[in-house]
Design an enzyme around this catalytic site. Structure first.
Site, mmCIF file in Angstrom:
data_model
loop_
_atom_site.group_PDB
_atom_site.id
_atom_site.type_symbol
_atom_site.label_atom_id
_atom_site.label_comp_id
_atom_site.label_asym_id
_atom_site.label_seq_id
_atom_site.Cartn_x
_atom_site.Cartn_y
_atom_site.Cartn_z
ATOM 1 N N HIS A 1 3.761 11.322 -7.146
ATOM 2 C CA HIS A 1 2.393 10.988 -7.540
ATOM 3 C C HIS A 1 2.173 9.489 -7.436
ATOM 4 O O HIS A 1 3.104 8.715 -7.413
ATOM 5 C CB HIS A 1 2.099 11.472 -8.972
ATOM 6 C CG HIS A 1 2.972 10.835 -10.008
ATOM 7 N ND1 HIS A 1 4.183 11.372 -10.383
ATOM 8 C CD2 HIS A 1 2.837 9.700 -10.730
ATOM 9 C CE1 HIS A 1 4.744 10.601 -11.298
ATOM 10 N NE2 HIS A 1 3.947 9.573 -11.523
ATOM 11 N N GLU B 1 -1.350 10.111 -11.686
ATOM 12 C CA GLU B 1 -1.090 10.024 -13.111
ATOM 13 C C GLU B 1 -1.921 8.883 -13.680
ATOM 14 O O GLU B 1 -1.874 7.761 -13.184
ATOM 15 C CB GLU B 1 0.399 9.763 -13.351
ATOM 16 C CG GLU B 1 0.770 9.712 -14.814
ATOM 17 C CD GLU B 1 2.264 9.465 -15.014
ATOM 18 O OE1 GLU B 1 2.740 9.685 -16.137
ATOM 19 O OE2 GLU B 1 2.940 9.027 -14.054
ATOM 20 N N GLU C 1 -3.913 3.661 1.317
ATOM 21 C CA GLU C 1 -4.337 3.859 2.698
ATOM 22 C C GLU C 1 -4.585 5.350 2.923
ATOM 23 O O GLU C 1 -3.683 6.168 2.752
ATOM 24 C CB GLU C 1 -3.249 3.378 3.659
ATOM 25 C CG GLU C 1 -3.545 3.674 5.113
ATOM 26 C CD GLU C 1 -2.364 3.386 6.027
ATOM 27 O OE1 GLU C 1 -2.352 3.928 7.127
ATOM 28 O OE2 GLU C 1 -1.453 2.622 5.628
ATOM 29 N N HIS D 1 0.822 -1.208 0.000
ATOM 30 C CA HIS D 1 0.000 0.000 0.000
ATOM 31 C C HIS D 1 0.858 1.261 0.000
ATOM 32 O O HIS D 1 2.041 1.218 0.293
ATOM 33 C CB HIS D 1 -0.992 0.029 1.174
ATOM 34 C CG HIS D 1 -0.403 0.320 2.513
ATOM 35 N ND1 HIS D 1 -0.251 -0.654 3.472
ATOM 36 C CD2 HIS D 1 0.059 1.462 3.075
ATOM 37 C CE1 HIS D 1 0.271 -0.124 4.554
ATOM 38 N NE2 HIS D 1 0.489 1.166 4.340
ATOM 39 N N ARG E 1 -2.373 11.292 3.791
ATOM 40 C CA ARG E 1 -3.226 11.904 4.814
ATOM 41 C C ARG E 1 -4.268 12.769 4.132
ATOM 42 O O ARG E 1 -3.932 13.548 3.238
ATOM 43 C CB ARG E 1 -2.379 12.751 5.770
ATOM 44 C CG ARG E 1 -1.359 11.947 6.506
ATOM 45 C CD ARG E 1 -0.546 12.825 7.469
ATOM 46 N NE ARG E 1 0.648 12.133 7.908
ATOM 47 C CZ ARG E 1 0.673 11.160 8.799
ATOM 48 N NH1 ARG E 1 -0.439 10.747 9.355
ATOM 49 N NH2 ARG E 1 1.801 10.573 9.127
#
Length: 131
Positions: A72, A122, A53, A6, A10
């Site tokens: 990104h 992207e 996440e 993952h 935030r």
């Protein structure tokens, strides 16, 4: 051998973020863990075990400063033009389509979109290196 599982970002507004990632990329909640001060929300697409996440800190009022270190996330799609048009219809504000060349040949076709917190994603046409 390590296996990527993952990437965490935030976010401030859980509902806006969930709506964006569902509409933009078809990501659904795989797990939602609520704690006293924060929540961890794991999003997954049915085609991949890799998760995004989302960390929601409940006391956070101001936007996060993304700084100059974040790059990104990237996803591949079968039909870039159709996805770009869909993002426009969904009012997801995609950037312009780009044709990235190297040595006179197209290396990738893509566009960028930003989530509600300003993280760039992207969107790349499947093929070549991104098959």
């Amino acid at each position: 051998m390590a296996k990527p599982i993952h990437s965490m970002i935030r976010v401030r507004d859980e509902a806006r973020s969930l709506d964006f990632y569902r509409r933009a990329f078809g990501l659904e909640v795989a797990d939602h863990l609520k704690f006293a001060d924060f929540a961890l929300i794991y999003l997954r697409h049915p085609s991949s075990p890799f998760e995004v996440e989302l960390t929601v800190n409940f006391d956070r009022k101001e936007p996060y400063v993304l700084g100059d270190g974040y790059g990104h996330l990237a996803v591949v799609v079968e039909d870039l033009d159709a996805e770009h048009a869909r993002f426009e219809r969904e009012s997801l504000a995609p950037g312009p389509l780009r044709d990235f060349k190297h040595g006179g040949k197209t290396l990738a076709r893509f566009f960028f979109v930003s989530d509600p917190d300003g993280y760039k994603i992207e969107v790349i046409q499947r093929g070549g290196r991104f098959g």
